[in-house]
Scaffold this motif. Structure first.
Motif, PDB file in Angstrom:
ATOM      1  N   ARG A  45       0.808  -1.224   0.000  1.00 55.70           N
ATOM      2  CA  ARG A  45       0.000   0.000   0.000  1.00 55.70           C
ATOM      3  C   ARG A  45       0.843   1.276   0.000  1.00 55.70           C
ATOM      4  NH1 ARG A  45      -3.497  -2.811   4.462  1.00 55.70           N
ATOM      5  NH2 ARG A  45      -5.004  -3.899   3.152  1.00 55.70           N
ATOM      6  N   SER A  46       2.049   1.206   0.567  1.00 56.54           N
ATOM      7  CA  SER A  46       2.856   2.420   0.694  1.00 56.54           C
ATOM      8  C   SER A  46       3.738   2.699  -0.523  1.00 56.54           C
ATOM      9  CB  SER A  46       3.738   2.330   1.943  1.00 56.54           C
ATOM     10  OG  SER A  46       4.751   1.352   1.767  1.00 56.54           O
ATOM     11  N   ARG A  47       3.843   1.780  -1.453  1.00 53.79           N
ATOM     12  CA  ARG A  47       4.700   1.983  -2.623  1.00 53.79           C
ATOM     13  C   ARG A  47       4.009   2.868  -3.641  1.00 53.79           C
ATOM     14  NH1 ARG A  47       7.718   1.507   0.698  1.00 53.79           N
ATOM     15  NH2 ARG A  47       8.899  -0.330   1.171  1.00 53.79           N
ATOM     16  N   GLN A  48       4.799   3.764  -4.244  1.00 54.63           N
ATOM     17  CA  GLN A  48       4.260   4.758  -5.175  1.00 54.63           C
ATOM     18  C   GLN A  48       4.092   4.234  -6.593  1.00 54.63           C
ATOM     19  OE1 GLN A  48       3.110   7.687  -4.059  1.00 54.63           O
ATOM     20  NE2 GLN A  48       3.652   6.909  -2.035  1.00 54.63           N
ATOM     21  N   THR A  49       4.935   3.306  -7.022  1.00 56.94           N
ATOM     22  CA  THR A  49       4.856   2.844  -8.406  1.00 56.94           C
ATOM     23  C   THR A  49       4.272   1.439  -8.471  1.00 56.94           C
ATOM     24  OG1 THR A  49       7.076   1.835  -8.414  1.00 56.94           O
ATOM     25  CG2 THR A  49       6.937   4.193  -8.969  1.00 56.94           C
ATOM     26  N   ALA A  50       3.658   1.156  -9.601  1.00 59.99           N
ATOM     27  CA  ALA A  50       3.054  -0.169  -9.798  1.00 59.99           C
ATOM     28  C   ALA A  50       4.118  -1.259  -9.767  1.00 59.99           C
ATOM     29  CB  ALA A  50       2.295  -0.201 -11.122  1.00 59.99           C
ATOM     30  N   ALA A  51       5.292  -0.978 -10.305  1.00 58.01           N
ATOM     31  CA  ALA A  51       6.366  -1.983 -10.326  1.00 58.01           C
ATOM     32  C   ALA A  51       6.803  -2.353  -8.912  1.00 58.01           C
ATOM     33  CB  ALA A  51       7.550  -1.469 -11.135  1.00 58.01           C
ATOM     34  N   LEU A 110      -6.198  -7.123  -1.609  1.00 58.07           N
ATOM     35  CA  LEU A 110      -6.236  -6.255  -0.436  1.00 58.07           C
ATOM     36  C   LEU A 110      -5.187  -5.156  -0.445  1.00 58.07           C
ATOM     37  CD1 LEU A 110      -6.665  -9.208   1.987  1.00 58.07           C
ATOM     38  CD2 LEU A 110      -8.426  -7.614   1.266  1.00 58.07           C
ATOM     39  N   GLY A 111      -4.401  -5.093  -1.499  1.00 56.01           N
ATOM     40  CA  GLY A 111      -3.248  -4.205  -1.507  1.00 56.01           C
ATOM     41  C   GLY A 111      -3.521  -2.746  -1.798  1.00 56.01           C
ATOM     42  N   ASN A 112      -4.750  -2.358  -2.051  1.00 56.19           N
ATOM     43  CA  ASN A 112      -5.050  -0.966  -2.398  1.00 56.19           C
ATOM     44  C   ASN A 112      -5.987  -0.342  -1.384  1.00 56.19           C
ATOM     45  OD1 ASN A 112      -3.547  -1.055  -4.810  1.00 56.19           O
ATOM     46  ND2 ASN A 112      -5.226  -2.126  -5.811  1.00 56.19           N
ATOM     47  N   GLY A 113      -5.429   0.395  -0.440  1.00 56.67           N
ATOM     48  CA  GLY A 113      -6.248   1.133   0.510  1.00 56.67           C
ATOM     49  C   GLY A 113      -7.105   0.252   1.397  1.00 56.67           C
ATOM     50  N   LEU A 114      -8.211   0.815   1.837  1.00 53.68           N
ATOM     51  CA  LEU A 114      -9.139   0.104   2.710  1.00 53.68           C
ATOM     52  C   LEU A 114      -9.944  -0.893   1.882  1.00 53.68           C
ATOM     53  CD1 LEU A 114     -10.108   0.083   5.676  1.00 53.68           C
ATOM     54  CD2 LEU A 114     -11.916   1.640   4.982  1.00 53.68           C
ATOM     55  N   PRO A 115      -9.769  -2.202   2.124  1.00 54.23           N
ATOM     56  CA  PRO A 115     -10.451  -3.189   1.288  1.00 54.23           C
ATOM     57  C   PRO A 115     -11.952  -3.257   1.576  1.00 54.23           C
ATOM     58  CG  PRO A 115      -9.165  -4.282   2.984  1.00 54.23           C
ATOM     59  CD  PRO A 115      -8.892  -2.809   3.118  1.00 54.23           C
ATOM     60  N   SER A 116     -12.724  -3.453   0.514  1.00 54.94           N
ATOM     61  CA  SER A 116     -14.168  -3.619   0.654  1.00 54.94           C
ATOM     62  C   SER A 116     -14.469  -5.017   1.192  1.00 54.94           C
ATOM     63  CB  SER A 116     -14.835  -3.445  -0.712  1.00 54.94           C
ATOM     64  OG  SER A 116     -14.445  -4.507  -1.574  1.00 54.94           O
ATOM     65  N   ARG A 174      -8.448  -4.824   8.071  1.00 59.25           N
ATOM     66  CA  ARG A 174      -9.267  -3.686   7.623  1.00 59.25           C
ATOM     67  C   ARG A 174      -9.651  -2.814   8.814  1.00 59.25           C
ATOM     68  NH1 ARG A 174     -14.992  -4.193   4.628  1.00 59.25           N
ATOM     69  NH2 ARG A 174     -15.558  -5.055   6.642  1.00 59.25           N
ATOM     70  N   SER A 175      -9.988  -3.434   9.934  1.00 59.89           N
ATOM     71  CA  SER A 175     -10.345  -2.659  11.134  1.00 59.89           C
ATOM     72  C   SER A 175      -9.163  -1.840  11.624  1.00 59.89           C
ATOM     73  CB  SER A 175     -10.818  -3.600  12.242  1.00 59.89           C
ATOM     74  OG  SER A 175     -11.979  -4.269  11.855  1.00 59.89           O
ATOM     75  N   LEU A 176      -7.967  -2.419  11.576  1.00 58.65           N
ATOM     76  CA  LEU A 176      -6.776  -1.687  12.007  1.00 58.65           C
ATOM     77  C   LEU A 176      -6.467  -0.519  11.088  1.00 58.65           C
ATOM     78  CD1 LEU A 176      -4.475  -4.655  13.081  1.00 58.65           C
ATOM     79  CD2 LEU A 176      -5.596  -2.976  14.567  1.00 58.65           C
ATOM     80  N   ILE A 177      -6.641  -0.735   9.784  1.00 55.95           N
ATOM     81  CA  ILE A 177      -6.403   0.345   8.823  1.00 55.95           C
ATOM     82  C   ILE A 177      -7.415   1.464   9.040  1.00 55.95           C
ATOM     83  CG2 ILE A 177      -6.450   0.997   6.398  1.00 55.95           C
ATOM     84  CD1 ILE A 177      -5.597  -1.849   5.746  1.00 55.95           C
ATOM     85  N   GLY A 178      -8.675   1.073   9.203  1.00 57.77           N
ATOM     86  CA  GLY A 178      -9.750   2.045   9.368  1.00 57.77           C
ATOM     87  C   GLY A 178      -9.604   2.882  10.635  1.00 57.77           C
ATOM     88  N   SER A 179      -9.006   2.279  11.676  1.00 57.39           N
ATOM     89  CA  SER A 179      -8.838   3.009  12.938  1.00 57.39           C
ATOM     90  C   SER A 179      -7.509   3.753  12.985  1.00 57.39           C
ATOM     91  CB  SER A 179      -8.944   2.045  14.123  1.00 57.39           C
ATOM     92  OG  SER A 179      -7.835   1.170  14.128  1.00 57.39           O
ATOM     93  N   GLY A 180      -6.715   3.612  11.915  1.00 58.17           N
ATOM     94  CA  GLY A 180      -5.413   4.277  11.869  1.00 58.17           C
ATOM     95  C   GLY A 180      -4.338   3.510  12.598  1.00 58.17           C
ATOM     96  N   GLY A 181      -4.629   2.228  12.991  1.00 56.74           N
ATOM     97  CA  GLY A 181      -3.663   1.432  13.738  1.00 56.74           C
ATOM     98  C   GLY A 181      -2.744   0.637  12.887  1.00 56.74           C
TER      99      GLY A 181
END
Length: 181
Positions: A45-51, A110-116, A174-181
């Motif tokens: 999730r933190s990497r800027q480029t697709a590669a 799951l690698g892009n942001g908050l997963p649905s 997902r819960s940890l990401i959503g809570s900023g943890g």
């Protein structure tokens, strides 16, 4: 192969024995392998480029897949069969493919942001299919003079347990990401 109970009538059933110390080591290896998921997802999730995201996805899937494969092989080392048998190494190494593919699909989902919720289910299903396929391919690598019968209920239970544990871990992530943890 899957065989119904009716087909087994008249056959002698062999009950395998297990080395529980090796089973414990296998369980620890599986837990350590599963623990690689959260840091891998954070890196992806933190990497800027697709590669770079792809490189972390592949690296994470390989690390987790090899870990789960190793855990399953250690567990099989603890299996004691009352008949002579040998292990086909080529089939054993081929078992890496489904587990790595399952882990890669899970990381990708799951690698892009908050997963649905849908992505969590897709990731858990990918994980479950990869782990379950790993097990059955490794069991197929054991050759002996007897018929190895798999009960469909055991297969379904294994699939559901893998799915449930994957879903729980992914939902927690997902819960940890959503809570900023």
């Amino acid at each position: 192969r899957f065989i119904d109970q009716q087909s087994l009538n008249g056959l002698t059933e062999f009950v395998p024995a297990y080395d529980y110390a090796l089973s414990g080591v296998a369980a620890l290896l599986a837990v350590f392998s599963a623990c690689m998921l959260f840091p891998t997802l954070a890196r992806v999730r933190s990497r800027q480029t697709a590669a770079r995201r792809l490189a972390w996805q592949i690296g994470g899937a390989a690390t987790m897949g090899i870990g789960f494969w190793s855990a399953q092989n250690v567990a099989l080392l603890g299996l004691r069969l009352p008949v002579s048998h040998y292990y086909d190494h080529l089939i054993g190494y081929a078992a890496l493919l489904p587990v790595m593919a399952g882990c890669a699909a899970m990381i990708h989902a799951l690698g892009n942001g908050l997963p649905s919720t849908r992505r969590i289910h897709a990731g858990a299903l990918s994980f479950a299919l990869g782990i379950t396929a790993l097990h059955y391919v490794l069991v197929a690598a054991i050759h002996n003079e007897v018929v190895v019968a798999h009960d469909v209920r055991h297969f379904a239970t294994a699939l559901l347990l893998c799915y449930g544990s994957g879903w729980l871990a992914l939902h927690l992530n997902r819960s940890l990401i959503g809570s900023g943890g």
